[in-house]
Design an enzyme around this catalytic site. Structure first.
Site, PDB file in Angstrom:
ATOM      1  N   GLY A  55       0.902  -1.550  -0.210  1.00  0.00           N
ATOM      2  CA  GLY A  55      -0.319  -0.040  -0.210  1.00  0.00           C
ATOM      3  C   GLY A  55       0.907   1.044   0.067  1.00  0.00           C
ATOM      4  NE  ARG A  95       5.692  -3.137  -4.910  1.00  0.00           N
ATOM      5  CZ  ARG A  95       3.859  -3.619  -4.051  1.00  0.00           C
ATOM      6  NH1 ARG A  95       3.989  -3.645  -2.726  1.00  0.00           N
ATOM      7  NH2 ARG A  95       3.796  -3.372  -4.844  1.00  0.00           N
ATOM      8  CD  GLN A 208      -3.191  -7.173  -3.147  1.00  0.00           C
ATOM      9  OE1 GLN A 208      -3.507  -7.848  -4.041  1.00  0.00           O
ATOM     10  NE2 GLN A 208      -1.707  -6.601  -3.335  1.00  0.00           N
ATOM     11  CG  ASP A 249      -1.148   2.178  -5.957  1.00  0.00           C
ATOM     12  OD1 ASP A 249      -0.294   1.495  -4.570  1.00  0.00           O
ATOM     13  OD2 ASP A 249      -2.593   1.434  -6.116  1.00  0.00           O
ATOM     14  CE  LYS A 260      -2.521  -4.144  -6.544  1.00  0.00           C
ATOM     15  NZ  LYS A 260      -0.635  -4.544  -6.433  1.00  0.00           N
TER      16      LYS A 260
HETATM   17  O1  MRU Z   1       0.705  -3.630  -4.823  1.00  0.00           O
HETATM   18  P1  MRU Z   1       0.088  -3.160  -2.950  1.00  0.00           P
HETATM   19  O2  MRU Z   1      -0.741  -4.114  -2.840  1.00  0.00           O
HETATM   20  O3  MRU Z   1       1.091  -2.204  -2.519  1.00  0.00           O
HETATM   21  O4  MRU Z   1      -0.637  -2.023  -4.130  1.00  0.00           O
HETATM   22  C1  MRU Z   1      -1.197  -1.211  -3.475  1.00  0.00           C
HETATM   23  C2  MRU Z   1      -2.599  -1.345  -3.547  1.00  0.00           C
HETATM   24  O5  MRU Z   1      -3.425  -2.115  -1.789  1.00  0.00           O
HETATM   25  C3  MRU Z   1      -4.149  -0.541  -3.903  1.00  0.00           C
HETATM   26  O6  MRU Z   1      -3.376   0.135  -4.925  1.00  0.00           O
HETATM   27  C4  MRU Z   1      -4.215   0.118  -3.038  1.00  0.00           C
HETATM   28  O7  MRU Z   1      -5.743   0.840  -3.255  1.00  0.00           O
HETATM   29  C5  MRU Z   1      -3.315   1.969  -3.522  1.00  0.00           C
HETATM   30  S1  MRU Z   1      -2.411   1.940  -1.223  1.00  0.00           S
HETATM   31  C6  MRU Z   1      -4.090   2.978  -0.330  1.00  0.00           C
END
Ligand code: MRU
Length: 371
Positions: A55, A95, A208, A249, A260
């Site tokens: 996240g 990341r 998730q 993100d 995501k």
């Molecule tokens: O790959 P992740 O689990 O780190 O992805 C991030 C997310 O959970 C989502 O895209 C989310 O909506 C954004 S972070 C608040």
């Protein structure tokens, strides 16, 4: 938020040992609740890369704490500046898609600039990491207040019948330090007695939604139902969704939203069915340098094993199984970009605005380039 009635944050400094940062190990949820110790900056980097923490906001907070750990380690190296700068660079690379990681590292380095005393470095990085976490919670609470009004007006229109909200992935408290972004207005509405029901897309391949969002909502007593990712459009066609709220993100200054993988398809379906589609955007997730999300936001590709192998409980034992042939080629894109034109509005910590450059500059006038 609560875990079995006990309040937790996602990351904190061990109260008994200030050389250890602790975080909820999100890989173990929902079946086990485990805490992982981070004892040096590499542990922090690995926790980000392996998705012990995930996240965008929590990744930023973890990077900040990792630089505090680097400052502790720097006491015993020959060239502390090079050591810390190297840790910062490796953290940023952990990341690629979320904006908060580079933002947090930059903020930590700026706070450290000009400091050559080891103890001062430690004090500064600790204070700054604590501030990033405190501010993250405040930002999410502000998003909660702004988003609440959207939910309240739908609730009034429905004369108190539950407001059906569809979300994707986990933009909950586990993705932040506390409260979450997309979920924050849902939690507040629920606390204020507004009836809500959340459709939780499972969010393949790492699930998730079904593993983290459903777990969170369950512990807070928020009514919810898990659906497969492909069910969202069907529910929208049948009047079962009043509102979509997702996280982000990275959001461009023009309002394009990286989130995501699968978010774009939800936005297309919402647009086709005239359902409001909002994105909860903390200010640290806005990348003011970027104007075209599809062209300029790097999309993370992850290990193909995430697609081919699923993990679950088998008679009380966690087992992993392969669901496809070893010979089937696989691609595993982590994120997609939803263009601003498909987004009804952005719920930021400064208020709700259209997903556009003008909308964002009105809320963040200090970001407007001066002629
Ligand atoms: O790959 P992740 O689990 O780190 O992805 C991030 C997310 O959970 C989502 O895209 C989310 O909506 C954004 S972070 C608040």
């Amino acid at each position: 938020m609560n875990v079995d009635g006990k309040p937790y944050r996602t990351i904190w400094l061990n109260p008994d040992d200030a050389s250890i940062v602790q975080a909820i190990d999100q890989r173990a949820l929902p079946h086990r609740f485990l805490i992982q110790d981070l004892k040096n900056w590499r542990d922090g980097r690995d926790a980000i890369a392996d998705m012990v923490v995930r996240g965008a906001p929590l990744i930023g907070a973890t990077a900040a704490w990792s630089l505090y750990l680097a400052a502790l380690e720097a006491r015993s190296v020959d060239d502390p500046d090079t050591f810390i700068n190297n840790a910062a660079a490796k953290l940023v690379d952990a990341r690629p898609t979320g904006a908060n990681l580079a933002w947090a590292v930059q903020r930590m380095l700026e706070a450290l600039a000009g400091t050559s005393d080891a103890e001062q470095r430690i004090a500064i990085t600790r204070r700054e990491a604590e501030s990033i976490c405190t501010e993250d919670v405040e930002i999410c609470q502000r998003i909660a207040n702004h988003g609440l009004e959207l939910i309240r007006s739908i609730s009034e229109r429905k004369a108190g019948d539950p407001v059906n909200i569809l979300t994707h992935c986990n933009a909950g408290w586990l993705a932040t330090v506390d409260w979450g972004t997309a979920t924050a207005p849902m939690y507040l509405a629920h606390q204020q007695g507004i009836a809500v029901h959340v459709w939780v897309g499972e969010t393949r391949p790492r699930n998730q939604g079904s593993q983290l969002t459903a777990w969170e909502l369950g512990h807070e007593g928020v009514p919810h139902t898990v659906i497969v990712d492909n069910a969202g459009g069907h529910l929208m066609q049948h009047g079962q969704v009043d509102l979509c709220i997702t996280g982000t993100d990275r959001t461009t200054r023009t309002g394009d939203v990286a989130n995501k993988i699968g978010t774009y398809l939800k936005a297309l379906a919402a647009n086709d069915n005239d359902i409001p589609f909002y994105v909860a955007v903390p200010s640290a997730s806005i990348d003011w340098r970027i104007g075209n999300g599809q062209k300029e936001i790097p999309i993370e590709e992850r290990d193909v094993a995430e697609v081919a192998i699923v993990e679950g409980l088998d008679g009380g034992r966690l087992r992993q199984v392969r669901t496809m042939l070893e010979t089937s080629p696989i691609r595993n894109y982590g994120f997609d970009v939803t263009p601003a034109r498909l987004i009804t509005g952005l719920i930021t910590d400064r208020g709700v605005c259209p997903a556009s450059e003008q909308g964002l500059f009105e809320l963040f006038p200090e970001r407007k380039p001066t002629a």
